[in-house]
Design an enzyme around this catalytic site. Structure first.
Site, PDB file in Angstrom:
ATOM      1  N   ASN A 122      -1.301  -8.366  -2.835  1.00 49.05           N
ATOM      2  CA  ASN A 122      -1.604  -7.229  -4.487  1.00 49.05           C
ATOM      3  C   ASN A 122      -0.108  -6.776  -4.272  1.00 49.05           C
ATOM      4  O   ASN A 122       0.659  -5.536  -4.743  1.00 49.05           O
ATOM      5  CB  ASN A 122      -3.096  -5.998  -3.900  1.00 49.05           C
ATOM      6  CG  ASN A 122      -1.909  -5.317  -2.863  1.00 49.05           C
ATOM      7  OD1 ASN A 122      -1.906  -5.864  -1.636  1.00 49.05           O
ATOM      8  ND2 ASN A 122      -1.295  -3.968  -3.732  1.00 49.05           N
ATOM      9  N   GLU A 176       1.007  -0.980   0.311  1.00 49.46           N
ATOM     10  CA  GLU A 176      -0.186  -0.199   0.409  1.00 49.46           C
ATOM     11  C   GLU A 176       0.672   1.098   0.428  1.00 49.46           C
ATOM     12  O   GLU A 176      -0.244   2.768   0.156  1.00 49.46           O
ATOM     13  CB  GLU A 176      -0.767   0.148   1.083  1.00 49.46           C
ATOM     14  CG  GLU A 176      -1.933  -1.265   0.871  1.00 49.46           C
ATOM     15  CD  GLU A 176      -1.992  -2.376   1.144  1.00 49.46           C
ATOM     16  OE1 GLU A 176      -1.144  -2.836   1.482  1.00 49.46           O
ATOM     17  OE2 GLU A 176      -2.313  -3.141   0.098  1.00 49.46           O
ATOM     18  N   ASP A 224      -7.877  -5.937  -4.865  1.00 54.64           N
ATOM     19  CA  ASP A 224      -6.673  -5.802  -3.845  1.00 54.64           C
ATOM     20  C   ASP A 224      -7.382  -7.213  -3.343  1.00 54.64           C
ATOM     21  O   ASP A 224      -7.724  -7.250  -1.641  1.00 54.64           O
ATOM     22  CB  ASP A 224      -7.260  -5.089  -2.819  1.00 54.64           C
ATOM     23  CG  ASP A 224      -6.200  -4.959  -1.494  1.00 54.64           C
ATOM     24  OD1 ASP A 224      -4.898  -5.577  -1.645  1.00 54.64           O
ATOM     25  OD2 ASP A 224      -6.756  -4.753  -0.213  1.00 54.64           O
ATOM     26  N   ASP A 237      -5.355 -10.084  -2.605  1.00 56.90           N
ATOM     27  CA  ASP A 237      -4.432 -10.612  -2.027  1.00 56.90           C
ATOM     28  C   ASP A 237      -4.545 -12.380  -2.083  1.00 56.90           C
ATOM     29  O   ASP A 237      -5.291 -12.681  -1.504  1.00 56.90           O
ATOM     30  CB  ASP A 237      -3.766 -10.390   0.024  1.00 56.90           C
ATOM     31  CG  ASP A 237      -3.287  -8.982  -0.454  1.00 56.90           C
ATOM     32  OD1 ASP A 237      -2.716  -8.456  -1.234  1.00 56.90           O
ATOM     33  OD2 ASP A 237      -3.048  -8.458   0.916  1.00 56.90           O
TER      34      ASP A 237
END
Lengths: 605, 605
Positions: free
Chosen positions: B276, B192, B324, B326
């Site tokens: 991600n 992020e 997103d 993951d």
């Protein structure tokens, strides 16, 4: 005559409508299913008639449920239970939770005050709060920043809010409030900051200030009647406080009020104690002649009329304090035999290590005996009424920090500044007629020094070091049973650390308390034999309480180490002798527990 | 021939002296009295052979003892038990406790790292830590600030300390480490913040760096052998990662590594997933032609040789992520029947809502089915090996945030960004052959937007809102039993909130998990029937573990609400849609629980 009296009684009844709040508190506390006051009842005996959990089954006690408060640091006081709702408070920031006992303690509402954290360094002995009060659908919260807030018990919405003091001047609130009739009584702390402390009455319904009584100062400030207010049976006379201070020192005189208070509805008197005079350096407080003067009414117990605030009687336990032996501890009211005679008495386990038994109607001193065998600063109290020293303790000059002088380190004084007992309230069982007292067994070295007063700054004037009492085998506390009629320890159970948790006695022939390591314990009231223990998440400085819900008895206590004894842990002090801390002796706590506020609720399977 | 082979075996034995660390871990995890790895064992099945607590007596389970960690916010992971000592960790500041099980959990030692709190805002999803690792008398702590610390398990003294990354660039550590042989494997997070994330191996004895494998970049950085490393059975070829990125974007490519990892000693392979690609705005990651490209090896599972770091195989579950989703969730290793054939497989419950079953030796994809009925972004995965799309999911264009474009709010995507499962590890029982999976049942609206990269600053590029899946009756989670051979849900137990706690399966025919409201639960592995529940002090996002001490079985779990689902509570967010939070759906948690880290340990009476 008879008719006239009857008319008078009817008149009183008529005037008393609508019902006064104390009717509600009396009614609620009469039902042992509730725990409607921090103190359990107006007598402050912390006794419950519940007996489902008893001596024979307590061994199978187990944890019913738990609740984290979301706040670290010291959790004093305890929950209230009124009907199906439990109310919890936290240390700063003084969050309030209402939990639904019908639905697995789901949070009905949560009130989070907005408080300026600058109050934290002004709080002498951790960011503690001693809990909520309840009457007539209103919860009273006494915030650290001296706001007094009335919350709707159903919704958590503010009903009113008043500011009781000013943290910028060192004034803080850690006490619970006491609701008597329509009066909300609230105390102010700050003796370590030179605050002249006071008790204030606010109207429960409106928040309007009714009266304020300072701990020291002119008669009109301290609300004494020179002729009617008595001290050991004699009128206090004019300026009884003023003339015991050197010049204007009473204006920064201390006398904090943060203990647990009681009320006798028949006598219509409330009772509370006051803390130390400011500063801790006695030399600075000597009279103009350089000799000790009393600093009235620090270190005293007041009996006041809750409607007017005027004192009925006052008694000072430790005149001219030289050790910080606060007189603010709880003042339970019991009717017991004293020297063969049934008496209505008030009992106090004072910071100075003496257990006092006093006629609560008149203030007559009946018993004053050591409840901690370590006590060495005094040889005892003069009990001869004909003596001019009647009611005064005899000070051992070796342990007189005034006699030894400023900048001299007086060693081996017992008890230490935090007293043979501090805030941890005792319990009384009418079944045994005994008090159950959590005590400290700690001594100190004390070095006074000159300090200047600046508003809002520490005004302590002494450094000290505290350590276990000699011959205590390392134990810093005892949980004791005390005969207040005789002034004698009945049994004593040693603990590794001071017992900083409030006790509970029940009709189930049990006494409960917690320890600083985090153990919740049940003992036999007759012998002190340990019947149950459980390690809660953190050290216990909260007070054990009990309630009943849907026919089942529960016992509950806060964990959350801190308070004065745990301030080293709570504030993360690395230097154990830093500031007021002086908590070297308690650094061993680090081997047992860590911070964290939570409630543990126990029941039978 | 035979003689030659024998000599070889002897030679290997000789070379293996002194014993490698994995011997210790293998030995310790073979004894069910210990819980010597966060994952329970190298297979990551979170299964224990202990059976003293079983289906018939679990109803009388009770709390044996509790321990507050002194830290608020989210407590992921769980304790280790090796012999008579329990080791605990906390979220930031990552305190480590060693507790003496022989003496009422007295604190043997405590290690408090000094960390710059400026790392806190760089941690995307609460200040969590997934726990300690142990081997050969050494405790490995992976600090938030990327320090990796080896502590003497007896004393808590530092043996060595290395810095694995730089929080100023957005690199953080939340993962546990995995100790395989003498290798300490540690992952780095930061997708992020545009971090190109990596796995690093350090020598257990010296802390010396051995190898580092990035999630994306040149072959030499990602440690693949173009000819020998395979993807779905075929060599990956040269620059297999580089050519799936537009220009230099791989340098800020994400692919966090913080999940739970496994190891197959026979194959000598470690397994882990990656997160991600950066940013969350897919438009910014399109190829030079404006079309999706894969961003390998984000969202992938790697099988690597722990000695060299070189990948044996790799498989990307979600090419060109648009949500997103993951791929870092746990990768348990089990030997089960798949389509009538016994296979050595790896299973993953992916953030994208698909349960994958993969041949762990070869990386062959065997099963890919939805384990959350809400999943709507894909119609499924191409399983035809002859198809050029073999192994790739088919995206529903309605829910393609790339197709809909930047600054368009795509509504009703299921699952939400936190996936149908996040960090909460599943358990597997060899007795039932089923996985027990804590899941999320949450959907979202997702609006990508253009974002610029600045080192150390958030590089998210999307706003989102999360809420319960439709037709979930308000429940945001399910605890399910999953047949990984068939790719089918066997039973599903709805929960009010996402089940964010790791599960435990035991030989006592029990499965345990915790809920965000704070309930610790035991259920029947065959049916999901609830057999026991207890309300712990705070919401549970930790993993249930079990151990045996002096012949008695204990089950333990951290409370301490937080993590991504609880970040609103943990960080005190008042705006539920603030930042990454997007946790509106979880705001109801405020009605059930509050912060507070503590361990609750259960046993039979």
């Amino acid at each position: 005559m008879r008719k006239c009296a009857l008319t008078g009684a009817l008149l009183v009844t008529a005037l008393a409508t609508p019902a006064l709040a104390n009717d509600d508190v009396m009614k609620l506390t009469a039902d042992p299913a509730n725990w409607a006051m921090q103190e359990g009842n107006y007598n402050l005996t912390r006794y419950s008639k519940l007996d489902q959990i008893n001596k024979s089954n307590v061994g199978s006690l187990q944890v019913a449920w738990t609740f984290s408060t979301g706040v670290l640091r010291g959790h004093e006081g305890g929950p209230l239970v009124i009907g199906d709702v439990m109310y919890l408070h936290t240390p700063f920031p003084n969050i309030v939770y209402a939990l639904d006992l019908n639905h697995d303690a789901k949070i009905l509402w949560k009130y989070t005050p907005k408080q300026d954290p600058s109050v934290i360094p002004v709080m002498c002995c951790d960011t503690v709060n001693r809990g909520l009060a309840y009457a007539e659908g209103t919860i009273i919260l006494t915030q650290a920043d001296t706001n007094v807030v009335a919350l709707d018990a159903k919704t958590g919405k503010e009903k009113w809010k008043v500011k009781n003091g000013d943290p910028k001047k060192g004034q803080t609130q850690t006490s619970t409030s006491l609701i008597v009739k329509d009066h909300v009584l609230v105390g102010i702390s700050g003796a370590e900051f030179g605050v002249r402390c006071f008790m204030t009455s606010y109207n429960l319904k409106t928040g309007k200030k009714e009266w304020r009584a300072y701990s020291m100062g002119p008669d009109s400030d301290i609300l004494v009647d020179p002729k009617k207010t008595t001290n050991l049976g004699k009128p206090v006379g004019k300026d009884s406080s003023l003339k015991t201070w050197n010049g204007d020192q009473w204006k920064i005189g201390g006398g904090s009020i943060w203990g647990w208070w009681s009320y006798d509805p028949d006598l219509n008197l409330i009772y509370y104690g006051t803390g130390n005079p400011s500063t801790w350096n006695p030399a600075q407080r000597a009279g103009p002649d350089g000799k000790p003067i009393d600093q009235k009414y620090s270190m005293s117990i007041f009996a006041r009329n809750p409607d007017t605030g005027v004192a009925r009687w006052v008694y000072q336990m430790t005149p001219f304090d030289e050790w910080d032996y606060d007189g603010i501890n709880e003042v339970p009211l019991v009717d017991i035999d004293v020297k063969g005679k049934k008496r209505k008495v008030l009992v106090q386990f004072n910071g100075n290590g003496l257990g006092y038994t006093i006629d609560r109607a008149t203030g007559e001193l009946l018993v004053a005996e050591k409840f901690d065998p370590a006590v060495n600063w005094t040889t005892g109290v003069e009990m001869d009424k004909s003596s001019p020293r009647y009611g005064r303790p005899y000070v051992v000059s070796k342990y007189s920090t005034f006699h030894n002088g400023a900048d001299v380190n007086t060693k081996g004084i017992c008890p230490a500044a935090l007293g043979s007992k501090d805030q941890q309230p005792s319990a009384f069982s009418p079944k045994t007629g005994l008090f159950y007292v959590p005590t400290n067994h700690v001594c100190m070295d004390y070095e006074p020094f000159k300090v200047s007063y600046t508003a809002g700054q520490p005004y302590v004037g002494a450094t000290l070091a505290m350590y276990p009492a000699p011959n205590s085998h390392g134990g810093m506390g005892n949980f004791i049973a005390w005969d207040a009629g005789k002034g004698k320890i009945v049994w004593s159970k040693p603990e590794l650390f001071s017992v900083w948790s409030g006790a509970l006695a029940t009709a189930g022939d049990l006494v409960f308390y917690g320890t600083l390591e985090g153990y919740f314990k049940a003992v036999d009231p007759a012998t002190g034999k340990e019947l149950y223990k459980f390690k809660t998440p953190s050290g216990i400085i909260g007070n054990v309480m009990t309630y009943s819900h849907k026919g089942k008895q529960y016992v509950a206590v806060f964990s959350g180490v801190g308070g004065w004894a745990g301030i080293g842990l709570a504030a993360g002090l690395t230097d154990p002798s830093a500031g007021l801390g002086a908590v070297g002796g308690y650094s061993g706590l680090n081997d047992y527990t860590a911070l964290g506020g939570s409630l543990t609720v126990f029941s039978l399977p």
